[in-house]
Design a protein around this motif. Structure first.
Motif, short mmCIF file in Angstrom:
data_model
loop_
_atom_site.label_atom_id
_atom_site.label_comp_id
_atom_site.label_asym_id
_atom_site.label_seq_id
_atom_site.Cartn_x
_atom_site.Cartn_y
_atom_site.Cartn_z
N ALA A 259 0.82 -1.20 0.00
CA ALA A 259 0.00 0.00 0.00
C ALA A 259 0.86 1.26 0.00
CB ALA A 259 -0.94 -0.01 1.21
N VAL A 260 1.93 1.26 0.77
CA VAL A 260 2.83 2.42 0.79
C VAL A 260 3.49 2.59 -0.58
CG1 VAL A 260 5.00 3.30 1.75
CG2 VAL A 260 3.23 2.41 3.27
N ALA A 261 3.85 1.48 -1.23
CA ALA A 261 4.42 1.57 -2.57
C ALA A 261 3.43 2.19 -3.55
CB ALA A 261 4.84 0.18 -3.06
N ARG B 76 1.75 7.29 -6.56
CA ARG B 76 0.96 8.52 -6.74
C ARG B 76 1.87 9.74 -6.66
NH1 ARG B 76 -4.49 7.28 -3.04
NH2 ARG B 76 -4.96 5.24 -3.98
N ARG B 77 2.80 9.75 -5.68
CA ARG B 77 3.74 10.85 -5.58
C ARG B 77 4.59 10.95 -6.84
NH1 ARG B 77 7.77 11.40 -0.47
NH2 ARG B 77 6.13 12.82 0.26
N ILE B 78 5.08 9.82 -7.33
CA ILE B 78 5.92 9.82 -8.52
C ILE B 78 5.14 10.31 -9.73
CG2 ILE B 78 7.09 8.29 -10.15
CD1 ILE B 78 7.99 6.64 -7.68
N GLY B 79 3.89 9.89 -9.85
CA GLY B 79 3.07 10.36 -10.96
C GLY B 79 2.91 11.86 -10.95
N ASN B 80 2.67 12.42 -9.77
CA ASN B 80 2.55 13.88 -9.64
C ASN B 80 3.86 14.57 -10.00
OD1 ASN B 80 -0.08 13.54 -8.70
ND2 ASN B 80 0.52 13.62 -6.55
N ALA B 81 4.97 14.00 -9.54
CA ALA B 81 6.27 14.60 -9.80
C ALA B 81 6.63 14.54 -11.28
CB ALA B 81 7.34 13.89 -8.97
N GLU C 280 12.26 -2.37 4.88
CA GLU C 280 11.94 -2.45 3.47
C GLU C 280 11.13 -1.24 3.01
OE1 GLU C 280 11.80 -3.61 -0.40
OE2 GLU C 280 13.09 -4.30 1.21
N LEU C 281 10.42 -0.58 3.92
CA LEU C 281 9.71 0.63 3.54
C LEU C 281 10.67 1.70 3.04
CD1 LEU C 281 7.13 0.91 6.48
CD2 LEU C 281 6.66 0.21 4.12
N GLY C 282 11.84 1.78 3.66
CA GLY C 282 12.85 2.74 3.22
C GLY C 282 13.59 2.27 1.98
N ARG C 283 13.99 1.00 1.97
CA ARG C 283 14.71 0.47 0.81
C ARG C 283 13.83 0.49 -0.44
NH1 ARG C 283 16.34 -2.95 5.06
NH2 ARG C 283 14.74 -4.50 4.54
N GLY C 284 12.56 0.17 -0.24
CA GLY C 284 11.64 0.19 -1.37
C GLY C 284 11.49 1.59 -1.95
N ALA C 285 11.49 2.59 -1.07
CA ALA C 285 11.39 3.97 -1.55
C ALA C 285 12.56 4.32 -2.45
CB ALA C 285 11.32 4.93 -0.36
N SER C 286 13.76 3.97 -2.02
CA SER C 286 14.95 4.26 -2.84
C SER C 286 14.87 3.56 -4.19
CB SER C 286 16.21 3.84 -2.10
OG SER C 286 16.38 4.60 -0.92
N ARG C 287 14.41 2.32 -4.20
CA ARG C 287 14.30 1.60 -5.47
C ARG C 287 13.28 2.24 -6.40
NH1 ARG C 287 14.72 -3.04 -2.10
NH2 ARG C 287 12.45 -3.35 -2.17
N GLN C 288 12.26 2.86 -5.86
CA GLN C 288 11.27 3.53 -6.70
C GLN C 288 11.76 4.89 -7.18
OE1 GLN C 288 7.73 2.46 -3.93
NE2 GLN C 288 6.76 3.01 -5.87
N GLU D 254 21.31 9.63 -6.37
CA GLU D 254 21.44 9.42 -4.92
C GLU D 254 21.59 10.75 -4.20
OE1 GLU D 254 21.21 6.80 -3.10
OE2 GLU D 254 21.72 5.01 -4.26
N MET D 255 22.37 11.66 -4.78
CA MET D 255 22.56 12.97 -4.15
C MET D 255 21.24 13.73 -4.08
SD MET D 255 24.89 16.23 -5.37
CE MET D 255 23.84 16.59 -6.78
N ILE D 256 20.48 13.72 -5.17
CA ILE D 256 19.21 14.45 -5.18
C ILE D 256 18.24 13.87 -4.16
CG2 ILE D 256 17.19 15.04 -6.57
CD1 ILE D 256 19.07 14.96 -9.04
N LEU D 257 18.13 12.53 -4.15
CA LEU D 257 17.19 11.89 -3.24
C LEU D 257 17.53 12.21 -1.78
CD1 LEU D 257 14.85 10.04 -2.58
CD2 LEU D 257 16.41 8.08 -2.79
N ALA D 258 18.80 12.04 -1.42
CA ALA D 258 19.19 12.28 -0.03
C ALA D 258 18.96 13.74 0.37
CB ALA D 258 20.66 11.91 0.16
N THR D 259 19.23 14.65 -0.55
CA THR D 259 19.08 16.07 -0.24
C THR D 259 17.61 16.45 -0.11
OG1 THR D 259 21.11 16.48 -1.50
CG2 THR D 259 19.79 18.38 -0.91
N LEU D 260 16.78 16.00 -1.04
CA LEU D 260 15.36 16.32 -0.95
C LEU D 260 14.74 15.73 0.31
CD1 LEU D 260 14.05 15.96 -4.62
CD2 LEU D 260 14.85 18.00 -3.41
N ARG D 261 15.14 14.50 0.65
CA ARG D 261 14.64 13.90 1.90
C ARG D 261 15.00 14.78 3.09
NH1 ARG D 261 16.14 7.47 1.17
NH2 ARG D 261 14.07 6.76 0.55
#
Length: 217
Positions: free
Chosen positions: A79-81, A86-91, A141-149, A172-179
């Motif tokens: 469900a979280v995935a 939905r977030r990815i679609g918006n982005a 896995e909630l965190g690891r799954g997010a990175s994979r997506q 990786e730099m963008i993801l870590a910084t935005l988080r």
């Protein structure tokens, strides 16, 4: 107790619920149930999530959910995935419409999409990251799954002539910084400070895009 259990002295095993065999009809039903549970999470968050609450939201019983999913944690991960989808679609829509064809422009459009995001969606995904940090063994896995997506999407914003290694590094730099910026906005309430930091990221991405491909190590 079975004769085999008596002979070995082992306690009898609990009967397992039969899993969905993956037929087209069963898969359609699984997707329907998952979508209902996902909608419930988007409204009510993760704080008291349980299999029985999920069953109520899906209009079924917990036994039916166990026929289609491996348990509450499996259902939660899926469900979280879906919410991340939905977030990815918006982005992606924002990047396509407002990104201007550059890496920095696309990331800027994504940032606007994230900061203007539906509060319910943002709350659930923040809670999911909190669970991943609080109990790594159970919910990591909630965190690891997010990175994979997220990482492949961010890599796709990079210039097409970049190597896969460079795309991965920058993604990786963008993801870590935005988080980090999203967490800072949530914890400190200082949206201005996070936005100022984001502008520094944009300048770094502009320099990165202007630079030639770095030599292989």
């Amino acid at each position: 107790m079975t004769d085999a259990a008596r002979a070995t002295g082992e306690p009898p095993k609990k009967a397992a619920y039969r899993r969905s065999a993956g037929s087209p009809r069963g898969e359609a039903r699984r997707r329907e149930l998952l979508e209902r549970v996902t909608d419930d999470l988007a409204v009510n968050g993760l704080v008291d999530f349980s299999l029985r609450r999920a069953a109520r939201a899906a209009g079924t019983t917990h036994k039916v959910l166990l026929y289609h999913f491996e348990g509450a944690d499996d259902l939660l991960r899926q469900a979280v995935a879906r919410l991340r989808d939905r977030r990815i679609g918006n982005a992606l829509a924002a990047a396509a419409e407002h990104g201007g064809g550059t890496l920095a422009g696309r990331v800027r459009a994504v940032w606007r999409s994230l900061t203007d995001e539906d509060p319910g969606l943002r709350r659930v995904l923040d809670q999911a990251m909190g669970l991943a940090m609080y109990d790594v063994d159970r919910h990591g896995e909630l965190g690891r799954g997010a990175s994979r997506q997220y990482i492949p999407i961010l890599g796709s914003f990079c210039p097409p002539d970049w190597s896969e290694a460079r795309r991965l590094q920058v993604g990786e730099m963008i993801l870590a910084t935005l988080r980090g910026f999203l967490l800072e906005r949530l914890i400190s309430g200082d949206a201005g400070g996070a936005d100022a930091g984001f502008e520094a990221l944009v300048r770094a991405l502009e320099r990165e895009e202007a630079a030639t491909e770095p030599p292989a190590p």
